[in-house]
Design an enzyme around this catalytic site. Structure first.
Site, PDB file in Angstrom:
ATOM      1  N   HIS A  17      63.894  34.607  -1.000  1.00 13.81           N
ATOM      2  CA  HIS A  17      62.614  35.332  -0.845  1.00 13.81           C
ATOM      3  C   HIS A  17      62.759  36.812  -1.175  1.00 13.81           C
ATOM      4  O   HIS A  17      61.987  37.643  -0.698  1.00 13.81           O
ATOM      5  CB  HIS A  17      62.058  35.237   0.598  1.00 13.81           C
ATOM      6  CG  HIS A  17      61.554  33.885   0.996  1.00 13.81           C
ATOM      7  ND1 HIS A  17      61.751  33.368   2.258  1.00 13.81           N
ATOM      8  CD2 HIS A  17      60.858  32.951   0.313  1.00 13.81           C
ATOM      9  CE1 HIS A  17      61.193  32.169   2.331  1.00 13.81           C
ATOM     10  NE2 HIS A  17      60.644  31.887   1.160  1.00 13.81           N
TER      11      HIS A  17
ATOM     12  N   ARG B  97      60.945  33.465 -12.574  1.00 18.28           N
ATOM     13  CA  ARG B  97      61.532  33.431 -11.240  1.00 18.28           C
ATOM     14  C   ARG B  97      62.736  32.489 -11.248  1.00 18.28           C
ATOM     15  O   ARG B  97      62.642  31.358 -11.726  1.00 18.28           O
ATOM     16  CB  ARG B  97      60.509  32.896 -10.241  1.00 18.28           C
ATOM     17  CG  ARG B  97      61.112  32.752  -8.862  1.00 18.28           C
ATOM     18  CD  ARG B  97      60.282  31.928  -7.931  1.00 18.28           C
ATOM     19  NE  ARG B  97      60.934  31.861  -6.643  1.00 18.28           N
ATOM     20  CZ  ARG B  97      60.912  30.795  -5.851  1.00 18.28           C
ATOM     21  NH1 ARG B  97      60.272  29.711  -6.218  1.00 18.28           N
ATOM     22  NH2 ARG B  97      61.535  30.809  -4.713  1.00 18.28           N
TER      23      ARG B  97
ATOM     24  N   GLU C 223      54.613  37.889  -5.037  1.00 16.97           N
ATOM     25  CA  GLU C 223      55.898  37.709  -5.711  1.00 16.97           C
ATOM     26  C   GLU C 223      55.744  37.780  -7.235  1.00 16.97           C
ATOM     27  O   GLU C 223      56.627  38.277  -7.928  1.00 16.97           O
ATOM     28  CB  GLU C 223      56.518  36.367  -5.284  1.00 16.97           C
ATOM     29  CG  GLU C 223      56.983  36.424  -3.830  1.00 16.97           C
ATOM     30  CD  GLU C 223      57.274  35.076  -3.206  1.00 16.97           C
ATOM     31  OE1 GLU C 223      56.304  34.389  -2.815  1.00 16.97           O
ATOM     32  OE2 GLU C 223      58.446  34.692  -3.103  1.00 16.97           O
TER      33      GLU C 223
ATOM     34  N   ASN D 197      57.017  30.424 -12.968  1.00 15.23           N
ATOM     35  CA  ASN D 197      57.804  29.862 -11.863  1.00 15.23           C
ATOM     36  C   ASN D 197      57.929  28.374 -12.127  1.00 15.23           C
ATOM     37  O   ASN D 197      56.990  27.622 -11.896  1.00 15.23           O
ATOM     38  CB  ASN D 197      57.100  30.145 -10.532  1.00 15.23           C
ATOM     39  CG  ASN D 197      57.911  29.653  -9.339  1.00 15.23           C
ATOM     40  OD1 ASN D 197      58.959  29.019  -9.496  1.00 15.23           O
ATOM     41  ND2 ASN D 197      57.418  29.934  -8.153  1.00 15.23           N
TER      42      ASN D 197
ATOM     43  N   ARG E  47      62.225  22.393   7.404  1.00 16.83           N
ATOM     44  CA  ARG E  47      63.664  22.689   7.522  1.00 16.83           C
ATOM     45  C   ARG E  47      63.999  23.143   8.936  1.00 16.83           C
ATOM     46  O   ARG E  47      63.231  23.896   9.543  1.00 16.83           O
ATOM     47  CB  ARG E  47      64.063  23.803   6.547  1.00 16.83           C
ATOM     48  CG  ARG E  47      64.013  23.389   5.106  1.00 16.83           C
ATOM     49  CD  ARG E  47      64.388  24.549   4.182  1.00 16.83           C
ATOM     50  NE  ARG E  47      63.524  24.541   3.016  1.00 16.83           N
ATOM     51  CZ  ARG E  47      63.098  25.619   2.376  1.00 16.83           C
ATOM     52  NH1 ARG E  47      63.461  26.820   2.767  1.00 16.83           N
ATOM     53  NH2 ARG E  47      62.317  25.501   1.336  1.00 16.83           N
TER      54      ARG E  47
END
Ligand code: ADP
Length: 397
Positions: free
Chosen positions: A181, A92, A385, A8, A242
């Site tokens: 996601h 990823r 993940e 990642n 956010r």
């Protein structure tokens, strides 16, 4: 043993995990960070060894040097990559646009397409490509596979992904909901079906991925039919920093009345809003602790956070035409009983009842947190993940 290395990559760091794909266990993991800064930092843990984590600080000029450092850490601290039988590297990638509907073996053309998608993910895709280039040069003999955060949501119907703006303008600029996601929503919704012992194909599930970034996904028979993030990960739930959903006219208003530039508005909505904007602290643990201690500002922020989640749960029950399972996952969803309870409080009329005796105790394993009488089963399932990326990588090579 057969192993897959999962990468990642960010702009100044990358995380890695070596996974035994036969047993689905982590063999080693690590982090290389502050690449290109004065002093870099690297951390490596061989899961099977009791030596603990190995750390070093040294200048790391670029991603290629970072990968060489990782390879050296495997050689010195194990496991030996030759013995692990490394069959592929899985990467990823945040944005796959409408092009990539599943995991894809990377060749030069695919690498270029990922680069070209940078318009839609300027912070992420170029950083992923830096990692892909460095990894391909360090591991030239195995296939490299890109696994996209957006792919799982490519099953959404047009009605869910279309923004109501001029169609020609939207098409010209690739404006639509993509969702993110995806690896987590896929992993967790499949694990949920397995956990409740029902066929994935007949299950209606809402996944609440509540981490620093947060999104909801409506999963019908294993397929994403709607999700809260949009063109970018800014849309949807209230997050650490956010804003999530907001009237777009707020931006025009702030531009005209407060003289804020596009750059300032971008920074404000992505980095200075959410729980940080509401309370001055973007870390959910701190907000929760403050609220428990009686801080009215923290409690009011949590109320906004809950209100937004409930709105999506109601929306997605309607989009799914019913609901069997709600799953909480990621940092907040897995760890905070208070927030799970707050998010679903008052939904008993919809057949959703949290059981405090199951919900309150802290645990790291997949579990049911609803009452036996609850028509909808509420689960907590730790996301993984990296394992999902490794599974999808193996599936495509
Ligand atoms: P990321 O989106 O960065 O992958 P994570 O899924 O790791 O994020 O989640 C990080 C968030 O989880 C942080 O806001 C952190 O405060 C929160 N978190 C972790 N443990 C708890 C807890 N016990 N209670 C509330 N929030 C928690």
């Amino acid at each position: 043993m057969t192993a897959i290395l999962v990468i990642n990559s960010g702009s100044s760091s990358f995380k890695y995990q070596l996974i035994d794909i036969d047993t689905e266990t982590e063999l080693a993991g690590g982090l290389v960070e502050r690449i290109g800064e004065g002093t870099g930092h690297a951390r490596h843990t061989n899961t099977a060894s009791d030596a603990g984590r190995q750390e070093q600080n040294l200048p790391i000029p670029d991603h290629t040097a970072g990968f060489a450092l990782m390879v050296a850490a495997f050689a010195e601290h194990g496991p030996q990559l030759a013995d692990a039988n490394l069959i592929a590297v899985g990467h990823r990638v945040v944005q796959g646009g409408s092009i990539f509907t599943g995991p894809t073996v990377i060749d030069d053309a695919v690498q270029q397409q990922i680069t070209d998608l940078a318009d839609l993910a300027p912070l992420h895709n170029p950083a992923h490509v830096q990692g892909i280039i460095a990894a391909r040069s360090n591991f030239p003999d195995v296939p490299h596979v890109a696994v996209f955060d957006t792919s799982f949501h490519q099953s959404m119907p047009a009605a869910a992904y279309t923004y109501a703006i001029n169609t020609a303008l939207a098409a010209e600029h690739s404006i639509r909901r993509y969702g993110f996601h995806g690896s987590s929503h896929k992993f967790v919704s499949e694990a949920a079906a397995e956990f409740v012992g029902r066929p994935l194909a007949e299950l209606k599930t809402i996944v609440l991925h509540l981490g620093n970034g947060a999104s909801v996904c409506a999963v019908d028979g294993g397929k994403s039919i709607d999700t809260s993030m949009g063109l970018t990960p800014l849309q949807g739930l209230v997050m650490g920093t956010r804003s999530g959903d907001i009237d777009p006219a707020v931006l025009f208003h702030l531009h005209r009345k407060a003289g804020m530039s596009i750059e300032q508005l971008d920074t404000m909505l992505n980095k200075e809003s959410g729980m940080l904007g509401l309370t001055g602290n973007g870390d959910m643990r701190d907000v929760e602790d403050a609220a428990v201690a009686g801080d009215a500002v923290a409690q009011a922020a949590l109320d906004v956070y809950y209100h937004r989640i409930k709105g999506y749960v109601g929306n997605y029950i309607a989009q799914l035409g019913g609901l069997d399972v709600i799953v909480f996952t990621a940092g907040v969803g897995e760890n905070s009983g208070i927030i799970r309870e707050g998010a679903l409080r008052g939904l008993e009329g919809l057949g959703i009842e949290i059981d405090p005796a199951k919900n309150d105790p802290f645990s790291r394993v997949a579990r049911v947190v609803s009452t036996d009488a609850s028509r909808v089963t509420v689960l907590v399932i730790p996301t993984n993940e990296e394992l999902e990326i490794a599974r999808e990588t193996r599936a495509v090579i």
